[in-house]
Every structure is written in C-alpha cells, then in structure tokens.
Scaffold this motif. Structure first.
Motif, PDB file in Angstrom:
ATOM      1  N   GLY A  71       0.807  -1.215   0.000  1.00 34.87           N
ATOM      2  CA  GLY A  71       0.000   0.000   0.000  1.00 34.87           C
ATOM      3  C   GLY A  71       0.838   1.262   0.000  1.00 34.87           C
ATOM      4  O   GLY A  71       1.716   1.433  -0.852  1.00 34.87           O
ATOM      5  N   ASP A  72       0.616   2.133   0.985  1.00 33.66           N
ATOM      6  CA  ASP A  72       1.368   3.390   1.041  1.00 33.66           C
ATOM      7  C   ASP A  72       2.633   3.279   1.891  1.00 33.66           C
ATOM      8  O   ASP A  72       3.228   4.295   2.255  1.00 33.66           O
ATOM      9  CB  ASP A  72       0.481   4.524   1.546  1.00 33.66           C
ATOM     10  N   GLY A  73       3.042   2.064   2.215  1.00 34.47           N
ATOM     11  CA  GLY A  73       4.344   1.843   2.845  1.00 34.47           C
ATOM     12  C   GLY A  73       4.396   1.975   4.350  1.00 34.47           C
ATOM     13  O   GLY A  73       5.484   1.949   4.939  1.00 34.47           O
ATOM     14  N   ARG A  74       3.257   2.058   5.021  1.00 31.90           N
ATOM     15  CA  ARG A  74       3.260   2.311   6.461  1.00 31.90           C
ATOM     16  C   ARG A  74       3.983   1.235   7.265  1.00 31.90           C
ATOM     17  O   ARG A  74       4.781   1.518   8.151  1.00 31.90           O
ATOM     18  CB  ARG A  74       1.826   2.424   6.986  1.00 31.90           C
ATOM     19  N   ILE A  75       3.686  -0.027   6.940  1.00 29.86           N
ATOM     20  CA  ILE A  75       4.298  -1.134   7.686  1.00 29.86           C
ATOM     21  C   ILE A  75       5.794  -1.198   7.408  1.00 29.86           C
ATOM     22  O   ILE A  75       6.611  -1.376   8.325  1.00 29.86           O
ATOM     23  CB  ILE A  75       3.629  -2.470   7.310  1.00 29.86           C
ATOM     24  N   VAL A  76       6.173  -1.058   6.158  1.00 30.02           N
ATOM     25  CA  VAL A  76       7.588  -1.120   5.777  1.00 30.02           C
ATOM     26  C   VAL A  76       8.379  -0.026   6.486  1.00 30.02           C
ATOM     27  O   VAL A  76       9.457  -0.269   7.053  1.00 30.02           O
ATOM     28  CB  VAL A  76       7.745  -0.996   4.252  1.00 30.02           C
ATOM     29  N   ALA A 103       9.304   7.195   2.707  1.00 31.21           N
ATOM     30  CA  ALA A 103      10.517   6.624   3.304  1.00 31.21           C
ATOM     31  C   ALA A 103      11.643   7.641   3.293  1.00 31.21           C
ATOM     32  O   ALA A 103      12.403   7.764   4.271  1.00 31.21           O
ATOM     33  CB  ALA A 103      10.917   5.367   2.541  1.00 31.21           C
ATOM     34  N   TRP A 104      11.760   8.383   2.198  1.00 28.65           N
ATOM     35  CA  TRP A 104      12.780   9.444   2.119  1.00 28.65           C
ATOM     36  C   TRP A 104      12.489  10.545   3.128  1.00 28.65           C
ATOM     37  O   TRP A 104      13.383  11.004   3.842  1.00 28.65           O
ATOM     38  CB  TRP A 104      12.802  10.012   0.703  1.00 28.65           C
ATOM     39  N   ASP A 106      10.897  10.310   5.926  1.00 28.90           N
ATOM     40  CA  ASP A 106      11.091   9.832   7.295  1.00 28.90           C
ATOM     41  C   ASP A 106      12.518   9.383   7.579  1.00 28.90           C
ATOM     42  O   ASP A 106      12.813   8.896   8.681  1.00 28.90           O
ATOM     43  CB  ASP A 106      10.129   8.674   7.589  1.00 28.90           C
ATOM     44  N   GLY A 107      13.385   9.502   6.590  1.00 24.45           N
ATOM     45  CA  GLY A 107      14.800   9.212   6.804  1.00 24.45           C
ATOM     46  C   GLY A 107      15.166   7.743   6.860  1.00 24.45           C
ATOM     47  O   GLY A 107      16.205   7.385   7.424  1.00 24.45           O
ATOM     48  N   VAL A 108      14.328   6.873   6.275  1.00 21.94           N
ATOM     49  CA  VAL A 108      14.624   5.434   6.300  1.00 21.94           C
ATOM     50  C   VAL A 108      14.747   4.859   4.885  1.00 21.94           C
ATOM     51  O   VAL A 108      14.655   3.651   4.690  1.00 21.94           O
ATOM     52  CB  VAL A 108      13.547   4.654   7.093  1.00 21.94           C
ATOM     53  N   HIS A 109      14.967   5.727   3.906  1.00 20.81           N
ATOM     54  CA  HIS A 109      15.021   5.263   2.516  1.00 20.81           C
ATOM     55  C   HIS A 109      16.170   4.296   2.260  1.00 20.81           C
ATOM     56  O   HIS A 109      16.100   3.482   1.342  1.00 20.81           O
ATOM     57  CB  HIS A 109      15.108   6.450   1.549  1.00 20.81           C
ATOM     58  N   GLN A 110      17.225   4.370   3.060  1.00 23.20           N
ATOM     59  CA  GLN A 110      18.353   3.455   2.862  1.00 23.20           C
ATOM     60  C   GLN A 110      18.042   2.044   3.343  1.00 23.20           C
ATOM     61  O   GLN A 110      18.692   1.089   2.924  1.00 23.20           O
ATOM     62  CB  GLN A 110      19.599   3.993   3.565  1.00 23.20           C
ATOM     63  N   ASN A 111      17.058   1.906   4.237  1.00 18.34           N
ATOM     64  CA  ASN A 111      16.687   0.589   4.767  1.00 18.34           C
ATOM     65  C   ASN A 111      15.383   0.056   4.177  1.00 18.34           C
ATOM     66  O   ASN A 111      14.856  -0.950   4.660  1.00 18.34           O
ATOM     67  CB  ASN A 111      16.540   0.661   6.296  1.00 18.34           C
ATOM     68  N   THR A 112      14.873   0.728   3.158  1.00 18.11           N
ATOM     69  CA  THR A 112      13.604   0.304   2.563  1.00 18.11           C
ATOM     70  C   THR A 112      13.727   0.223   1.039  1.00 18.11           C
ATOM     71  O   THR A 112      14.498   0.955   0.425  1.00 18.11           O
ATOM     72  CB  THR A 112      12.466   1.289   2.905  1.00 18.11           C
ATOM     73  N   LYS A 113      12.931  -0.669   0.488  1.00 16.71           N
ATOM     74  CA  LYS A 113      12.803  -0.774  -0.960  1.00 16.71           C
ATOM     75  C   LYS A 113      11.347  -1.074  -1.291  1.00 16.71           C
ATOM     76  O   LYS A 113      10.682  -1.819  -0.561  1.00 16.71           O
ATOM     77  CB  LYS A 113      13.704  -1.877  -1.534  1.00 16.71           C
ATOM     78  N   PHE A 114      10.869  -0.501  -2.373  1.00 14.70           N
ATOM     79  CA  PHE A 114       9.498  -0.733  -2.809  1.00 14.70           C
ATOM     80  C   PHE A 114       9.504  -1.120  -4.280  1.00 14.70           C
ATOM     81  O   PHE A 114      10.153  -0.464  -5.096  1.00 14.70           O
ATOM     82  CB  PHE A 114       8.639   0.520  -2.597  1.00 14.70           C
ATOM     83  N   TYR A 115       8.783  -2.185  -4.592  1.00 16.66           N
ATOM     84  CA  TYR A 115       8.752  -2.691  -5.958  1.00 16.66           C
ATOM     85  C   TYR A 115       7.313  -2.742  -6.481  1.00 16.66           C
ATOM     86  O   TYR A 115       6.386  -3.072  -5.742  1.00 16.66           O
ATOM     87  CB  TYR A 115       9.350  -4.098  -6.022  1.00 16.66           C
ATOM     88  N   ILE A 116       7.169  -2.417  -7.753  1.00 19.78           N
ATOM     89  CA  ILE A 116       5.885  -2.565  -8.432  1.00 19.78           C
ATOM     90  C   ILE A 116       5.842  -3.980  -8.986  1.00 19.78           C
ATOM     91  O   ILE A 116       6.532  -4.298  -9.956  1.00 19.78           O
ATOM     92  CB  ILE A 116       5.739  -1.539  -9.571  1.00 19.78           C
ATOM     93  N   SER A 117       5.073  -4.847  -8.353  1.00 20.56           N
ATOM     94  CA  SER A 117       5.079  -6.242  -8.778  1.00 20.56           C
ATOM     95  C   SER A 117       3.846  -6.974  -8.278  1.00 20.56           C
ATOM     96  O   SER A 117       3.276  -6.638  -7.234  1.00 20.56           O
ATOM     97  CB  SER A 117       6.340  -6.950  -8.267  1.00 20.56           C
ATOM     98  N   ASP A 118       3.451  -7.987  -9.027  1.00 22.84           N
ATOM     99  CA  ASP A 118       2.368  -8.885  -8.660  1.00 22.84           C
ATOM    100  C   ASP A 118       2.917  -9.908  -7.658  1.00 22.84           C
ATOM    101  O   ASP A 118       3.927 -10.567  -7.923  1.00 22.84           O
ATOM    102  CB  ASP A 118       1.855  -9.592  -9.914  1.00 22.84           C
ATOM    103  N   LEU A 119       2.274 -10.053  -6.511  1.00 23.02           N
ATOM    104  CA  LEU A 119       2.795 -10.930  -5.465  1.00 23.02           C
ATOM    105  C   LEU A 119       2.923 -12.377  -5.916  1.00 23.02           C
ATOM    106  O   LEU A 119       3.760 -13.125  -5.409  1.00 23.02           O
ATOM    107  CB  LEU A 119       1.922 -10.848  -4.212  1.00 23.02           C
ATOM    108  N   TRP A 120       2.086 -12.803  -6.885  1.00 24.61           N
ATOM    109  CA  TRP A 120       2.129 -14.188  -7.350  1.00 24.61           C
ATOM    110  C   TRP A 120       3.328 -14.449  -8.248  1.00 24.61           C
ATOM    111  O   TRP A 120       3.630 -15.595  -8.550  1.00 24.61           O
ATOM    112  CB  TRP A 120       0.839 -14.545  -8.075  1.00 24.61           C
ATOM    113  N   LYS A 121       4.010 -13.396  -8.683  1.00 28.35           N
ATOM    114  CA  LYS A 121       5.168 -13.539  -9.561  1.00 28.35           C
ATOM    115  C   LYS A 121       6.480 -13.308  -8.830  1.00 28.35           C
ATOM    116  O   LYS A 121       7.539 -13.232  -9.439  1.00 28.35           O
ATOM    117  CB  LYS A 121       5.048 -12.569 -10.738  1.00 28.35           C
ATOM    118  N   VAL A 122       6.411 -13.190  -7.510  1.00 26.97           N
ATOM    119  CA  VAL A 122       7.598 -12.917  -6.696  1.00 26.97           C
ATOM    120  C   VAL A 122       7.877 -14.102  -5.783  1.00 26.97           C
ATOM    121  O   VAL A 122       6.951 -14.702  -5.237  1.00 26.97           O
ATOM    122  CB  VAL A 122       7.388 -11.647  -5.841  1.00 26.97           C
ATOM    123  N   SER A 123       9.146 -14.428  -5.612  1.00 26.00           N
ATOM    124  CA  SER A 123       9.530 -15.448  -4.633  1.00 26.00           C
ATOM    125  C   SER A 123       9.908 -14.746  -3.333  1.00 26.00           C
ATOM    126  O   SER A 123      10.683 -13.785  -3.335  1.00 26.00           O
ATOM    127  CB  SER A 123      10.721 -16.264  -5.148  1.00 26.00           C
TER     128      SER A 123
END
Length: 203
Positions: A71-76, A103-104, A106-123
């Motif tokens: 979603g909007d990254g709250r948990i991450v 993330a930027w 809040d100063g945690v962009h170095q410890n976070t990554k966000f990807y545009i992807s379908d969960l069924w296509k990710v391991s």
C-alpha cells in the motif's frame, strides 16, 4: 476575427478537458483495477493499532522483512524504524512512488525498498519475516505459496484475516486490528482448518 478567437478558445478548452480526463484516468485506474481482478485486493490503509500490533509480533525478531501488498508503505517504514531492512511489493505504481517519498521523508530510505510487482510472480524465499494484509479469497493460495518458499525459521504475520489451515502461535488485537503470527517451524504440517482465538493473547 471574433470567430477565430472563439475557435482558438474552443480548441484550448477541448485540449484542457481531454488532458484532464487522461490524467484522471492515469491516476484512478491503478486504484480501480484491483477490484476487477479474480481476487479483489483493494487498497485499505493500515490503522495505527494494526501497525502497533504488527510491531509487537516483530519484537525480538531480526533479519529481512517483506510486506506483501504494501500500500502506502506504512508497515515497511515502521519496521525500518525498528532496524529491519524492509521491502514492500505493491501493484499500484502511485502507491509505490508515494511510499518511496514517505521513506525518504522519514529518513529510512536506505533501509527500505518498494517494488511494483504482482505478489504471485515474486519469490519470498529469502525473507525471514513476512507481513500480509490479505482478503479471505487469497489466503489459501498464499498459504500454500509461502509454505513452499519460506525457510524453517520464518515468521508470517497476517492482518485482518488469518490463514485457513495454519494455527497461529501468537495473536493480539481484536476486530479488524487482529494480528496473527505463524512460526513456520511449528505451523508446517498443520491441517486443522478451524480454531478459536481469544480476543487478545500473548506468549
């Protein structure tokens, strides 16, 4: 000359309306299309209580973390502030870009990554902590996928809806804020499909 001016204004108005409609379509479509999929997974922001309950389930945990349908990254972002290297997978590009901005900010962009992807296509095989905000229709299939991919030491945290076969090791919260935690070293092989959970238990 008057007709020429009216014609030019007409062209400007037509172009403006057309451009507005195109922009509106580009913004709205990523939010509408999830409702048209076989498994509807709309964007519903996590509440502050849900976030706190997830963080409670991550106490004394370490390693990598992934939020499926971030979603909007709250948990991450919240997990990154607790020291996790956190990753979010989300199909809506606008939410991913907004998550990166948050993330930027809040100063945690170095410890976070966000990807545009379908969960069924990710391991998810290399993650030791998995957070899921799912819907009942997807939980059986996702349970099977995670059981096949995750390592023995992984913990899966489900929000709003539990998995159908696994028995949770820890539960906290109530109502829509309920969070279930499953340690795969205990949950693997469980086939019980009905269980009762007290509104709030901790262990």
């Amino acid at each position: 000359e008057g007709r020429s001016r009216r014609r030019i204004w007409g062209l400007w108005v037509t172009a403006g309306v057309g451009g507005t409609l195109v922009a509106l379509y580009a913004v709205v479509t990523p939010f509408v299309t999830p409702a048209l999929r076989k498994v509807c997974l709309p964007f519903v922001p996590a509440t502050s209580a849900q976030i706190q309950n997830v963080l409670k389930m991550l106490e004394r945990r370490s390693g990598s973390l992934v939020d499926i349908g971030s979603g909007d990254g709250r948990i991450v972002i919240a997990a990154a502030k607790r020291g996790f290297n956190a990753v979010g997978y989300e199909l809506n590009p606008w939410l991913v870009w907004y998550s990166r901005y948050r993330a930027w900010r809040d100063g945690v962009h170095q410890n976070t990554k966000f990807y545009i992807s379908d969960l069924w296509k990710v391991s998810f095989s290399h993650y030791t902590n998995v957070v899921v905000f799912g819907v009942p229709q997807m939980m059986p299939q996702l349970e099977k996928k995670l059981e096949e991919e995750l390592e023995y030491s992984a913990r899966v945290i489900a929000c709003r809806f539990p998995f159908p076969s696994w028995i949770p090791d820890h539960t906290t919260g109530e109502g829509i804020d309920t969070v279930w935690a499953y340690d795969l070293k205990y949950s693997r092989g469980c086939e019980t499909k009905s269980f009762e959970i007290a509104p709030e238990t901790e262990s």
